[in-house]
Write a protein that holds these residues in place. Structure first.
Motif, short mmCIF file in Angstrom:
data_model
loop_
_atom_site.label_atom_id
_atom_site.label_comp_id
_atom_site.label_asym_id
_atom_site.label_seq_id
_atom_site.Cartn_x
_atom_site.Cartn_y
_atom_site.Cartn_z
N VAL A 160 0.83 -1.21 0.00
CA VAL A 160 0.00 0.00 0.00
C VAL A 160 0.87 1.25 0.00
O VAL A 160 0.63 2.19 -0.78
N ILE A 161 1.87 1.28 0.86
CA ILE A 161 2.74 2.46 0.96
C ILE A 161 3.50 2.68 -0.34
O ILE A 161 3.55 3.80 -0.89
N LEU A 162 4.09 1.60 -0.86
CA LEU A 162 4.89 1.73 -2.08
C LEU A 162 4.01 2.10 -3.28
O LEU A 162 4.41 2.93 -4.11
N GLN A 163 2.83 1.49 -3.37
CA GLN A 163 1.93 1.81 -4.48
C GLN A 163 1.46 3.27 -4.40
O GLN A 163 1.34 3.94 -5.43
N THR A 164 1.22 3.74 -3.19
CA THR A 164 0.79 5.13 -3.02
C THR A 164 1.87 6.09 -3.49
O THR A 164 1.60 7.04 -4.26
N ILE A 165 3.10 5.85 -3.05
CA ILE A 165 4.22 6.73 -3.45
C ILE A 165 4.42 6.67 -4.96
O ILE A 165 4.56 7.70 -5.64
N GLY A 166 4.45 5.45 -5.52
CA GLY A 166 4.68 5.30 -6.95
C GLY A 166 3.57 5.92 -7.79
O GLY A 166 3.84 6.55 -8.82
N THR A 167 2.31 5.77 -7.35
CA THR A 167 1.18 6.32 -8.11
C THR A 167 1.18 7.84 -8.07
O THR A 167 0.94 8.51 -9.11
N LEU A 168 1.44 8.41 -6.90
CA LEU A 168 1.51 9.88 -6.79
C LEU A 168 2.64 10.42 -7.66
O LEU A 168 2.50 11.49 -8.29
N ALA A 169 3.75 9.68 -7.71
CA ALA A 169 4.87 10.11 -8.57
C ALA A 169 4.45 10.09 -10.04
O ALA A 169 4.77 11.02 -10.80
N SER A 170 3.72 9.05 -10.44
CA SER A 170 3.30 8.97 -11.84
C SER A 170 2.31 10.07 -12.20
O SER A 170 2.27 10.54 -13.34
N LEU A 171 1.50 10.53 -11.22
CA LEU A 171 0.55 11.60 -11.49
C LEU A 171 1.24 12.95 -11.64
O LEU A 171 0.69 13.89 -12.25
N TRP A 172 2.41 13.09 -11.11
CA TRP A 172 3.14 14.35 -11.19
C TRP A 172 3.83 14.51 -12.54
O TRP A 172 4.06 15.63 -13.02
N LEU A 173 4.15 13.36 -13.18
CA LEU A 173 4.96 13.42 -14.40
C LEU A 173 4.32 14.20 -15.55
O LEU A 173 4.99 15.01 -16.21
N PRO A 174 3.01 14.04 -15.87
CA PRO A 174 2.44 14.83 -16.97
C PRO A 174 2.51 16.34 -16.73
O PRO A 174 2.73 17.12 -17.68
N SER A 175 2.33 16.77 -15.48
CA SER A 175 2.43 18.20 -15.18
C SER A 175 3.85 18.71 -15.41
O SER A 175 4.06 19.82 -15.92
N LEU A 176 4.83 17.91 -15.03
CA LEU A 176 6.23 18.29 -15.28
C LEU A 176 6.51 18.36 -16.77
O LEU A 176 7.21 19.26 -17.25
N ASN A 177 5.94 17.40 -17.51
CA ASN A 177 6.11 17.41 -18.97
C ASN A 177 5.48 18.66 -19.59
O ASN A 177 6.05 19.29 -20.50
N ALA A 178 4.29 19.03 -19.08
CA ALA A 178 3.63 20.25 -19.57
C ALA A 178 4.48 21.48 -19.26
O ALA A 178 4.55 22.42 -20.08
N GLU A 179 5.11 21.48 -18.12
CA GLU A 179 5.96 22.62 -17.74
C GLU A 179 7.15 22.74 -18.69
O GLU A 179 7.55 23.85 -19.08
N ILE A 180 7.74 21.60 -19.06
CA ILE A 180 8.87 21.64 -20.01
C ILE A 180 8.43 22.25 -21.34
O ILE A 180 9.12 23.09 -21.93
N ILE A 181 7.24 21.80 -21.81
CA ILE A 181 6.76 22.28 -23.11
C ILE A 181 6.40 23.77 -23.06
O ILE A 181 6.83 24.56 -23.92
N ASP A 182 5.62 24.14 -22.02
CA ASP A 182 5.10 25.51 -21.98
C ASP A 182 6.12 26.52 -21.46
O ASP A 182 6.15 27.68 -21.91
N GLN A 183 6.97 26.09 -20.51
CA GLN A 183 7.91 27.03 -19.90
C GLN A 183 9.31 26.92 -20.50
O GLN A 183 10.06 27.90 -20.49
N GLY A 184 9.65 25.76 -21.03
CA GLY A 184 11.00 25.57 -21.54
C GLY A 184 11.09 25.62 -23.04
O GLY A 184 11.75 26.48 -23.62
N VAL A 185 10.36 24.71 -23.71
CA VAL A 185 10.46 24.60 -25.17
C VAL A 185 9.93 25.85 -25.86
O VAL A 185 10.56 26.42 -26.76
#
Length: 577
Positions: free
Chosen positions: A21-46
């Motif tokens: 449960v603990i590991l799945q929670t951490i891993g899932t929350l991490a995966s939910l953060w990735l698209p926002s980071l990708n959007a930031e690279i595109i909109d703020q960086g690229v």
């Protein structure tokens, strides 16, 4: 049944489940953060050409991805350990319960069904446990978290989720409900196929002797065809799932791009945000699909759990006493006191008011026509069944009050159908006495008239024995079974037509050799041949489950017409005298 079974047998692995449960929670929350980071690279960086932003955000994405990967690996490992331990414990519980069953329960379930329940059914629940450990945390967090993160990117587009998710969920629920009865039918047909296959393999000699290969092949084809038809139907339903999900997912992506493109054109949405929204949409739909897939597996696992629980919840009709008696002294005196027995569902008892005593140092023979109840009577002594009336007493103690181990330690049984286990001659002979020496084994083989053929076998005592003893003849199996009982040196010998496969000369030599060895034990012999039991100290004549004569050979010839008729059918007048 499924919840009760998994709760009971997963309890020892609660630590692993908490880690999942603990590991799945951490891993899932991490995966939910990735698209926002990708959007930031595109909109703020690229879009701005800001290399520092790209490197900085990209480094964070790599770190988050590493965390996600490590958590996923550890979570899957912990879940797999819990699931495998669960399967091991359930199989052990099933095996232990089956060992406690009497012949009544074993006949009720049937060997093929019990094997299927201990293998295929346990595997179905194991697979569900693995999937649950993998998805039970990730799916709901992804669905809820994905909606929240999608709302952050663009609340307007999120309205599409209110249409897409219910459509996908309704389709999956409809599919699962249609498959539940199919899974139940599938498990039953696996039982049937195993039963037919087992019968044909074990009875191959009979099949060939009666040239019934074509008929048996047709029986197998019917069972195989029914299982194939059910499995194919399940496969068709499964085949619908992934294409439909992908269709809904692709239509959803097109809709998001269509409406998102209009919002980008109006300046209300940025390209990176649209990319992130699509990623969240896919994550949400995948979570819905995986959660539904768990529901998809649940019906079959529920059927399997019901079948497993049926075995685990069945109490043996031969239950051990709460406080088993262990007499310090054992003589081996067997008394049948007003014994009666009725098979479940039978209209008439098989045995009626059986009363006699088998004394130590004496041989008691039981003879009668087929169906007279001879084997049933013998099986009541070691409690393969329990008497429905009266009692069997050994040294004055009801066998139902004995500690099971103490009872079996006093009894040496040679069954009507001798069975040998895969291994060696020695391992079979030591089955009742693991510490028996080689000298004891050879002595038992000599008495059982088996020494000569064992010495001729490659390896002697270490010669290989196939499962069921199929690599030795019927007479050799009987003699090895008799030797196995002799090695144990019990106080009560039970021979259930154990000399039927022996020729007359070997039968005579074996009975003569048995005398000195069993002179202090009670010997009860069930036989069809008069020559085998004519010298017994006491002969019990059964007819239709009742005693119609008790005495010695010469006495019964005059006093018991049934016995005289049996003798006349087998012996000449000179032999009978």
């Amino acid at each position: 049944m499924l919840i009760r079974l998994t709760t009971r047998y997963l309890k020892p692995y609660s630590g692993l489940l908490i880690a999942v449960v603990i590991l799945q929670t951490i891993g899932t929350l991490a995966s939910l953060w990735l698209p926002s980071l990708n959007a930031e690279i595109i909109d703020q960086g690229v879009s701005r050409g800001d290399l520092d932003q790209i490197w900085r955000t990209g480094g964070i994405m790599l770190a988050v991805t590493l965390i996600q990967v490590v958590c996923a690996i550890l979570a899957v490992r912990a879940g797999a350990l819990a699931a495998m331990g669960f399967g091991r414990d359930v199989r052990a519980a099933l095996f232990g319960r089956v060992l406690s069953f009497s012949s009544r329960e074993l006949n009720s379930f049937g060997a093929p069904s019990l094997i299927t329940r201990n293998t295929n059914d346990v595997q179905q629940i194991q697979m569900l446990v693995v999937m649950t450990c993998t998805m039970v945390v990730a799916a709901p967090i992804t669905m809820v978290g994905g909606v929240v993160m999608a709302l952050r990117e663009d609340p307007g587009l999120t309205l599409l989720l209110a249409v897409i998710v219910p459509i996908l969920g309704a389709f999956m629920v409809l599919l699962v409900t249609r498959m539940a009865p199919l899974f139940r039918t599938m498990q039953t047909r696996i039982d049937t196929l195993n039963r037919v296959l087992r019968e044909q393999i074990t009875g191959i000699r009979v099949v060939r002797a009666f040239t019934r290969e074509e008929r048996e092949a047709a029986r197998f084809d019917v069972a195989n065809g029914e299982l194939t038809a059910t499995t194919t139907s399940v496969g068709r339903h499964m085949a619908l799932m992934f294409p439909t999900v992908m269709f809904i997912m692709n239509i959803s992506s097109v809709a998001v791009v269509w409406f998102g493109g209009q919002r980008i054109a109006s300046g209300d949405l940025m390209v990176g945000q649209l990319t992130a929204f699509i990623a969240y949409l896919i994550q949400i739909l995948m979570a819905v699909m995986m959660a539904s897939f768990m529901l998809f597996m649940a019906p079959r696992a529920a059927v399997s759990a019901e079948r497993i629980s049926e075995v685990l919840d069945t109490e043996s009709s031969v239950a051990p006493p709460a406080q088993g008696v262990r007499p310090a002294e054992s003589l081996g005196r067997v008394e049948f006191a007003g014994l009666g027995f009725t098979y479940p569902g039978a209209e008439e008892p098989v045995l009626h008011d059986i009363a006699f005593v088998a004394e130590p140092g004496r041989t008691t023979a039981i003879i009668g026509s087929t169906g007279a109840g001879k084997t049933t009577l013998l099986n009541l002594v070691p409690r393969l069944f329990d008497a429905t009336a009266g009692a069997v007493l050994i040294d004055g103690v009801d066998v139902r009050d004995y500690d099971p181990d103490a009872l079996w330690a006093r009894i040496g049984l040679v069954p009507q159908k001798p069975f040998l286990f895969s291994g060696t001659v020695a391992s079979n002979l030591r089955y009742g006495k693991p510490d028996a020496t080689d000298e004891e084994l050879w002595e038992a083989l000599r008495i059982a008239q088996a020494e000569d053929f064992v010495r001729e076998m490659a390896g002697g005592l270490d010669a290989s024995i196939s499962q069921g003893g199929t690599n030795v003849s019927g007479g050799q199996r009987q003699r090895l079974s008799i030797a196995r009982a002799l090695v144990k040196k019990p106080q009560v010998f039970l021979f259930d037509d154990s000399f039927s496969a022996l020729d007359v000369a070997t039968d005579a030599r074996l009975r003569a050799a048995l005398g000195p060895v069993t002179h202090e034990a009670s010997v009860i012999v069930v036989a069809q041949r008069v020559a085998t039991i004519r010298n017994a100290d006491q002969i019990i004549v059964l007819e239709h489950g009742r005693i119609v004569g008790i005495g010695q050979h010469t006495e019964l010839l005059d006093a018991c017409p049934t016995y005289a008729e049996i003798v006349d059918s087998q012996l000449t007048a000179e032999e009978a005298a």
